[in-house]
Scaffold this motif. Sequence first.
Motif, PDB file in Angstrom:
ATOM      1  N   HIS A   1     -33.593  23.748  33.807  1.00  0.00           N
ATOM      2  CA  HIS A   1     -34.454  24.831  33.339  1.00  0.00           C
ATOM      3  C   HIS A   1     -34.821  25.692  34.545  1.00  0.00           C
ATOM      4  CE1 HIS A   1     -38.130  25.976  30.613  1.00  0.00           C
ATOM      5  NE2 HIS A   1     -37.550  27.032  31.155  1.00  0.00           N
ATOM      6  N   TYR A   2     -34.363  26.927  34.541  1.00  0.00           N
ATOM      7  CA  TYR A   2     -34.577  27.837  35.665  1.00  0.00           C
ATOM      8  C   TYR A   2     -35.404  29.039  35.242  1.00  0.00           C
ATOM      9  CZ  TYR A   2     -30.357  25.450  37.455  1.00  0.00           C
ATOM     10  OH  TYR A   2     -29.421  24.517  37.847  1.00  0.00           O
ATOM     11  N   ALA A   3     -36.155  29.568  36.191  1.00  0.00           N
ATOM     12  CA  ALA A   3     -36.815  30.862  36.046  1.00  0.00           C
ATOM     13  C   ALA A   3     -36.474  31.680  37.281  1.00  0.00           C
ATOM     14  CB  ALA A   3     -38.327  30.698  35.912  1.00  0.00           C
ATOM     15  N   ALA A   4     -36.171  32.957  37.074  1.00  0.00           N
ATOM     16  CA  ALA A   4     -35.782  33.828  38.185  1.00  0.00           C
ATOM     17  C   ALA A   4     -36.392  35.203  37.994  1.00  0.00           C
ATOM     18  CB  ALA A   4     -34.261  33.943  38.285  1.00  0.00           C
ATOM     19  N   GLY A   5     -36.606  35.897  39.108  1.00  0.00           N
ATOM     20  CA  GLY A   5     -37.084  37.264  39.061  1.00  0.00           C
ATOM     21  C   GLY A   5     -35.938  38.235  38.862  1.00  0.00           C
ATOM     22  N   ALA A   6     -36.262  39.512  38.794  1.00  0.00           N
ATOM     23  CA  ALA A   6     -35.230  40.534  38.602  1.00  0.00           C
ATOM     24  C   ALA A   6     -34.224  40.554  39.741  1.00  0.00           C
ATOM     25  CB  ALA A   6     -35.886  41.908  38.452  1.00  0.00           C
ATOM     26  N   ASP A   7     -34.606  40.047  40.913  1.00  0.00           N
ATOM     27  CA  ASP A   7     -33.700  39.989  42.058  1.00  0.00           C
ATOM     28  C   ASP A   7     -32.742  38.802  41.984  1.00  0.00           C
ATOM     29  OD1 ASP A   7     -35.536  37.983  42.472  1.00  0.00           O
ATOM     30  OD2 ASP A   7     -36.209  38.692  44.439  1.00  0.00           O
ATOM     31  N   GLY A   8     -32.851  37.967  40.949  1.00  0.00           N
ATOM     32  CA  GLY A   8     -31.963  36.824  40.808  1.00  0.00           C
ATOM     33  C   GLY A   8     -32.340  35.632  41.657  1.00  0.00           C
ATOM     34  N   ILE A   9     -33.514  35.638  42.275  1.00  0.00           N
ATOM     35  CA  ILE A   9     -33.968  34.527  43.096  1.00  0.00           C
ATOM     36  C   ILE A   9     -34.816  33.587  42.242  1.00  0.00           C
ATOM     37  CG2 ILE A   9     -35.281  33.851  45.135  1.00  0.00           C
ATOM     38  CD1 ILE A   9     -32.720  35.386  45.748  1.00  0.00           C
ATOM     39  N   LEU A  10     -34.528  32.300  42.329  1.00  0.00           N
ATOM     40  CA  LEU A  10     -35.243  31.326  41.517  1.00  0.00           C
ATOM     41  C   LEU A  10     -36.715  31.248  41.908  1.00  0.00           C
ATOM     42  CD1 LEU A  10     -32.965  28.185  41.040  1.00  0.00           C
ATOM     43  CD2 LEU A  10     -33.279  30.124  39.524  1.00  0.00           C
ATOM     44  N   THR A  11     -37.577  31.310  40.900  1.00  0.00           N
ATOM     45  CA  THR A  11     -39.005  31.112  41.096  1.00  0.00           C
ATOM     46  C   THR A  11     -39.454  29.732  40.616  1.00  0.00           C
ATOM     47  OG1 THR A  11     -39.438  32.166  38.951  1.00  0.00           O
ATOM     48  CG2 THR A  11     -39.470  33.582  40.908  1.00  0.00           C
ATOM     49  N   ALA A  12     -38.614  29.062  39.838  1.00  0.00           N
ATOM     50  CA  ALA A  12     -38.922  27.708  39.384  1.00  0.00           C
ATOM     51  C   ALA A  12     -37.630  27.025  38.969  1.00  0.00           C
ATOM     52  CB  ALA A  12     -39.907  27.719  38.213  1.00  0.00           C
ATOM     53  N   ALA A  13     -37.582  25.728  39.161  1.00  0.00           N
ATOM     54  CA  ALA A  13     -36.428  24.933  38.743  1.00  0.00           C
ATOM     55  C   ALA A  13     -36.913  23.559  38.340  1.00  0.00           C
ATOM     56  CB  ALA A  13     -35.401  24.816  39.870  1.00  0.00           C
ATOM     57  N   ASN A  14     -36.467  23.100  37.190  1.00  0.00           N
ATOM     58  CA  ASN A  14     -36.814  21.761  36.715  1.00  0.00           C
ATOM     59  C   ASN A  14     -35.550  21.075  36.246  1.00  0.00           C
ATOM     60  OD1 ASN A  14     -38.261  19.514  36.023  1.00  0.00           O
ATOM     61  ND2 ASN A  14     -39.227  20.385  34.214  1.00  0.00           N
ATOM     62  N   LEU A  15     -35.247  19.937  36.832  1.00  0.00           N
ATOM     63  CA  LEU A  15     -34.097  19.122  36.450  1.00  0.00           C
ATOM     64  C   LEU A  15     -34.638  17.862  35.780  1.00  0.00           C
ATOM     65  CD1 LEU A  15     -32.960  21.057  38.656  1.00  0.00           C
ATOM     66  CD2 LEU A  15     -31.554  19.171  39.452  1.00  0.00           C
ATOM     67  N   VAL A  16     -34.450  17.763  34.469  1.00  0.00           N
ATOM     68  CA  VAL A  16     -34.927  16.600  33.723  1.00  0.00           C
ATOM     69  C   VAL A  16     -33.704  15.746  33.430  1.00  0.00           C
ATOM     70  CG1 VAL A  16     -36.283  15.787  31.768  1.00  0.00           C
ATOM     71  CG2 VAL A  16     -36.699  18.067  32.715  1.00  0.00           C
ATOM     72  N   VAL A  17     -33.566  14.659  34.152  1.00  0.00           N
ATOM     73  CA  VAL A  17     -32.325  13.894  34.154  1.00  0.00           C
ATOM     74  C   VAL A  17     -32.418  12.684  33.233  1.00  0.00           C
ATOM     75  CG1 VAL A  17     -31.946  14.625  36.541  1.00  0.00           C
ATOM     76  CG2 VAL A  17     -32.905  12.370  36.083  1.00  0.00           C
ATOM     77  N   ALA A  18     -31.257  12.131  32.931  1.00  0.00           N
ATOM     78  CA  ALA A  18     -31.183  11.007  31.994  1.00  0.00           C
ATOM     79  C   ALA A  18     -32.029   9.829  32.443  1.00  0.00           C
ATOM     80  CB  ALA A  18     -29.727  10.587  31.825  1.00  0.00           C
ATOM     81  N   SER A  19     -32.004   9.525  33.721  1.00  0.00           N
ATOM     82  CA  SER A  19     -32.726   8.346  34.195  1.00  0.00           C
ATOM     83  C   SER A  19     -34.231   8.546  34.193  1.00  0.00           C
ATOM     84  CB  SER A  19     -32.232   7.944  35.594  1.00  0.00           C
ATOM     85  OG  SER A  19     -30.877   7.540  35.526  1.00  0.00           O
ATOM     86  N   GLN A  20     -34.713   9.790  34.025  1.00  0.00           N
ATOM     87  CA  GLN A  20     -36.132  10.015  33.758  1.00  0.00           C
ATOM     88  C   GLN A  20     -36.452   9.683  32.307  1.00  0.00           C
ATOM     89  OE1 GLN A  20     -35.989  13.994  36.429  1.00  0.00           O
ATOM     90  NE2 GLN A  20     -37.659  13.925  34.968  1.00  0.00           N
ATOM     91  N   HIS A  21     -35.604  10.142  31.378  1.00  0.00           N
ATOM     92  CA  HIS A  21     -35.831   9.808  29.974  1.00  0.00           C
ATOM     93  C   HIS A  21     -35.879   8.293  29.781  1.00  0.00           C
ATOM     94  CE1 HIS A  21     -35.076  13.986  28.882  1.00  0.00           C
ATOM     95  NE2 HIS A  21     -33.881  13.935  29.407  1.00  0.00           N
ATOM     96  N   ASN A  22     -35.017   7.583  30.492  1.00  0.00           N
ATOM     97  CA  ASN A  22     -34.923   6.127  30.335  1.00  0.00           C
ATOM     98  C   ASN A  22     -35.867   5.354  31.245  1.00  0.00           C
ATOM     99  OD1 ASN A  22     -32.982   5.973  28.295  1.00  0.00           O
ATOM    100  ND2 ASN A  22     -31.272   6.038  29.738  1.00  0.00           N
ATOM    101  N   ALA A  23     -36.598   6.052  32.121  1.00  0.00           N
ATOM    102  CA  ALA A  23     -37.385   5.344  33.133  1.00  0.00           C
ATOM    103  C   ALA A  23     -38.427   4.420  32.519  1.00  0.00           C
ATOM    104  CB  ALA A  23     -38.060   6.352  34.070  1.00  0.00           C
TER     105      ALA A  23
END
Length: 497
Positions: free
Chosen positions: A396-418
């Motif tokens: 899940h990414y969020a970026a400004g008009a310049d294409g630079i990421l302002t937020a990134a969230n990686l929700v991975v399988a081993s978190q769901h299963n943790a």
Amino acid sequence: MTRRITIDPITRLEGHGKIEILLDERGDVESAFLQVPELRGFERFCVGRPAEEMPQLTAHVCGVCPAAHHIAAVQALDALYGVEPPPAARLARALYYQLFIFEDHLLHYWYMGGPDFYAGSDAPAPMRNILGVLAKVGADLGKRILSARREARELMAALAGRTVHPVFALPGGISKAVDAATVERARALAPGLVRFAEDTLASFRAAVLDHPEYSEALASEAYRVRCHSMGMVDDDGRLAFLDGRLRVIDPAGRELAAFAPRDWLDHLAERVEPWTYAKLTYLKAKGWTGFTEGDDTGLYRVGPLARLNVARAMATPRAEAERQRLFEALGWPAHQTLAFHWARLVEALQAAETAQQLAEDPRLGDPHVREVPAPLPGPREGVGAVEAPRGTLFHHYAAGADGILTAANLVVASQHNAAPVQVSVRKAAKGLIRGGKVDAALLNRLEMAFRAYDPCNACASHALPGELPLVVTVRGADGAVREVIRRRVPEDADGWR
């Protein structure tokens, strides 16, 4: 608590982990839990990077599942830029990904999980690995184990530039068309992958289902977690690894939710505990219920067994026949943790069958492989999701008009299963350890409770802060030693402390 047993490190997984077992005065298990003692912080240093770097950058999260991060990242960018890849690009991505699912599932079965069944939990440590497996299965099958993965990975490299850290997927498509030689190579290789997947399933039936000790363990309560299941399905409800929607069923098989990946925050929530660097997820509809199981739990599992549970059918005929065999033996939904190994091989068969179908598609070699996206009109978000070998993966990414990421969230399988892994480890420990009697073989059988999930703790280690037992030694001027011990262990309404 009168005794603490520590398994450190736990073995045959990606990343690091340790198991702590707390015994009471009778020598029975009071509690047990698995800790992830490393912090990667990958999401944090993605912020501020150009969005188009994410498919290559996130492929370096770990060396086992780079393909999953690569494709999830580019799908998030497709959504971020609002661009649809051409058919040839989608086919090439899919072929690459099916090959990845095939070889990664076989990596876990033969190299990580297989030693538990073929070498045995009481085998000497030097043989509890692929060498012990090869010694049991013989030279002919052993050569096929090594060659099948090598051939699949070499074809992945031909498609993606390299095997481990792919470089071909771009927002709107891929970097180059699939050449005729690679298409022919895929068509020639795929039938052999299907046969090998079928032969691996036959070997599993002989080594596990027909083995009294392992078939008993498969059915035992010590290796069972009754919770929800989540996985990706296509429009017809068939199991999908790409381009589907997420379906959640409760422990009895009733549908609880079905949603597009972009809506994941409406259904799932993340939680941080101070004693581990792995984030935990749970169902918002149920809320956080602690490390519990049953109809009212907020926990759910992902990965091969969960995907078979939520799918109404497999996407290919041979795999569907094997899925039916699994549920005829175990019931549906299946909650037996060791059945993850069986489900993993059913999925490997579907991946091989699908790879054969994709290789025969005449559009695969089409030269039109990218729609170049227009610049972002303003701040935007994009979500990509795939079924990684270990389970659902969101980028899940969020970026400004310049294409630079302002937020990134990686929700991975081993978190769901943790959180379900914590239940698995605790139940296995309580079922196996009695009266303080512990030996190496028993601890190896305990590790089977987490290993069936094929966890990737490197991918899961996002939480901050995380805190583990810390021992500080201070020496006074007289040379005397004073130890100050600071410990943090789980504490919740379920009686952990």
